[in-house]
Design a protein around this motif. Structure first.
Motif, PDB file in Angstrom:
ATOM      1  N   ILE A  37       0.852  -1.186   0.000  1.00 35.01           N
ATOM      2  CA  ILE A  37       0.000   0.000   0.000  1.00 35.01           C
ATOM      3  C   ILE A  37       0.889   1.237   0.000  1.00 35.01           C
ATOM      4  CG2 ILE A  37      -1.726   1.298   1.311  1.00 35.01           C
ATOM      5  CD1 ILE A  37      -2.688  -1.365   2.451  1.00 35.01           C
ATOM      6  N   TYR A  38       0.648   2.121  -0.935  1.00 30.59           N
ATOM      7  CA  TYR A  38       1.454   3.343  -1.032  1.00 30.59           C
ATOM      8  C   TYR A  38       0.612   4.555  -0.628  1.00 30.59           C
ATOM      9  CZ  TYR A  38       4.625   0.391  -3.706  1.00 30.59           C
ATOM     10  OH  TYR A  38       5.464  -0.617  -4.094  1.00 30.59           O
ATOM     11  N   PRO A  87      -1.020   7.897  -0.933  1.00 30.40           N
ATOM     12  CA  PRO A  87      -1.360   8.720  -2.100  1.00 30.40           C
ATOM     13  C   PRO A  87      -0.971  10.178  -1.897  1.00 30.40           C
ATOM     14  CG  PRO A  87      -3.324   8.324  -0.782  1.00 30.40           C
ATOM     15  CD  PRO A  87      -2.213   7.530  -0.137  1.00 30.40           C
ATOM     16  N   ARG A 123      -9.549   9.392  -1.116  1.00 34.53           N
ATOM     17  CA  ARG A 123      -8.336   8.807  -1.702  1.00 34.53           C
ATOM     18  C   ARG A 123      -7.654   7.856  -0.718  1.00 34.53           C
ATOM     19  NH1 ARG A 123      -5.175  11.184  -5.637  1.00 34.53           N
ATOM     20  NH2 ARG A 123      -7.152  12.068  -6.354  1.00 34.53           N
ATOM     21  N   GLU A 166      -9.577   4.583  -0.561  1.00 32.64           N
ATOM     22  CA  GLU A 166      -9.303   3.766  -1.752  1.00 32.64           C
ATOM     23  C   GLU A 166      -8.077   2.888  -1.537  1.00 32.64           C
ATOM     24  OE1 GLU A 166     -10.883   5.893  -5.804  1.00 32.64           O
ATOM     25  OE2 GLU A 166      -8.999   6.604  -4.956  1.00 32.64           O
ATOM     26  N   GLN A 167      -7.112   3.392  -0.778  1.00 29.40           N
ATOM     27  CA  GLN A 167      -5.868   2.660  -0.519  1.00 29.40           C
ATOM     28  C   GLN A 167      -5.921   1.899   0.812  1.00 29.40           C
ATOM     29  OE1 GLN A 167      -3.367   2.483  -2.733  1.00 29.40           O
ATOM     30  NE2 GLN A 167      -4.629   3.693  -4.120  1.00 29.40           N
ATOM     31  N   GLU A 168      -7.124   1.775   1.370  1.00 33.23           N
ATOM     32  CA  GLU A 168      -7.334   1.075   2.650  1.00 33.23           C
ATOM     33  C   GLU A 168      -6.558   1.743   3.793  1.00 33.23           C
ATOM     34  OE1 GLU A 168      -8.171  -3.424   2.118  1.00 33.23           O
ATOM     35  OE2 GLU A 168      -6.481  -2.990   0.778  1.00 33.23           O
ATOM     36  N   LYS A 183      -1.770  -1.486   6.201  1.00 29.78           N
ATOM     37  CA  LYS A 183      -3.216  -1.434   5.993  1.00 29.78           C
ATOM     38  C   LYS A 183      -3.895  -0.777   7.197  1.00 29.78           C
ATOM     39  CE  LYS A 183      -7.078  -4.446   4.721  1.00 29.78           C
ATOM     40  NZ  LYS A 183      -7.477  -5.846   4.435  1.00 29.78           N
TER      41      LYS A 183
END
Length: 207
Positions: free
Chosen positions: A110-111, A113, A126, A129-131, A163
């Motif tokens: 996971i990066y 954003p 946003r 969306e990336q948890e 996460k």
């Protein structure tokens, strides 16, 4: 002469019978067993969830040809283990059959954003969306960013995160005013008062 010819004829017939019988024995005990063994089907072992090197050794030792078809992210399987095989485990297949393997490369990273320049609502969307989760929202005056957009984030964009990790953002209040209008805070909770003051760039000195 007729007796000699007759004897030779019977000897040839007898030799032919012996050769024919020998060929039949050869077919029954040599050729047919080899043929049926060549086309015999074997049960394919289950190599899912095994390390890829171990899985390939097992299949190779059983007379199959293991081939890596793909490598994909999968959080349920440890990196380097087999997620799926084709044909399926316990299938009946012939010796020498190719077995295609899909290997796990672990959990997808996971990066963080890029949130700068977004509204707080878009920044929160946003992150989800990336948890990831939005933690605290701070406010500061800015001569560069207009009021209501994110001007900084607690972790830089592109950094690997865990996460559900919580991220703080700072939102622009626009250009700093020369004077402040203090809102009426009487009767409000301390938490509400702090937030209202923070929103206009005023900090509580002492409670």
């Amino acid at each position: 002469k007729e007796k000699v010819f007759t004897k030779k004829f019977f000897k040839r017939v007898l030799l032919g019978i012996v050769i024919l019988f020998g060929l039949l024995l050869l077919m029954d005990f040599v050729v047919m067993p080899l043929y049926t063994k060549h086309n015999r089907e074997y049960e394919l072992p289950d190599v899912t969830d095994r390390p890829v090197t171990e899985a390939m050794e097992i299949l190779d030792s059983c007379g199959f040809v293991p081939l890596i078809k793909d490598s994909v992210y999968d959080e349920k399987f440890s990196p380097g283990s087999i997620i799926q095989q084709n044909p399926l485990p316990f299938s009946k297949v012939k010796s020498g059959r190719r077995v295609y393997l899909i290997v796990s490369i672990g959990e997808k990273p996971i990066y963080i954003p890029a949130l700068i320049g977004l509204t707080p609502q878009d920044a929160e969307f946003r992150l989800r969306e990336q948890e990831l989760n939005l933690n605290q929202v701070f406010y500061e005056f800015s001569d560069f960013y207009p009021r209501g957009v994110v001007i900084s984030q607690s972790l830089p964009a592109g950094e690997v995160a865990q996460k559900n990790q919580r991220i703080n953002i700072t939102v622009s209040l626009g250009v700093a005013p020369t004077t402040f209008e203090i809102p009426n805070l009487v009767g409000k909770s301390l938490d509400t008062a702090e937030k209202e003051l923070e929103a206009i760039g005023v900090k509580i000195a002492k409670v």
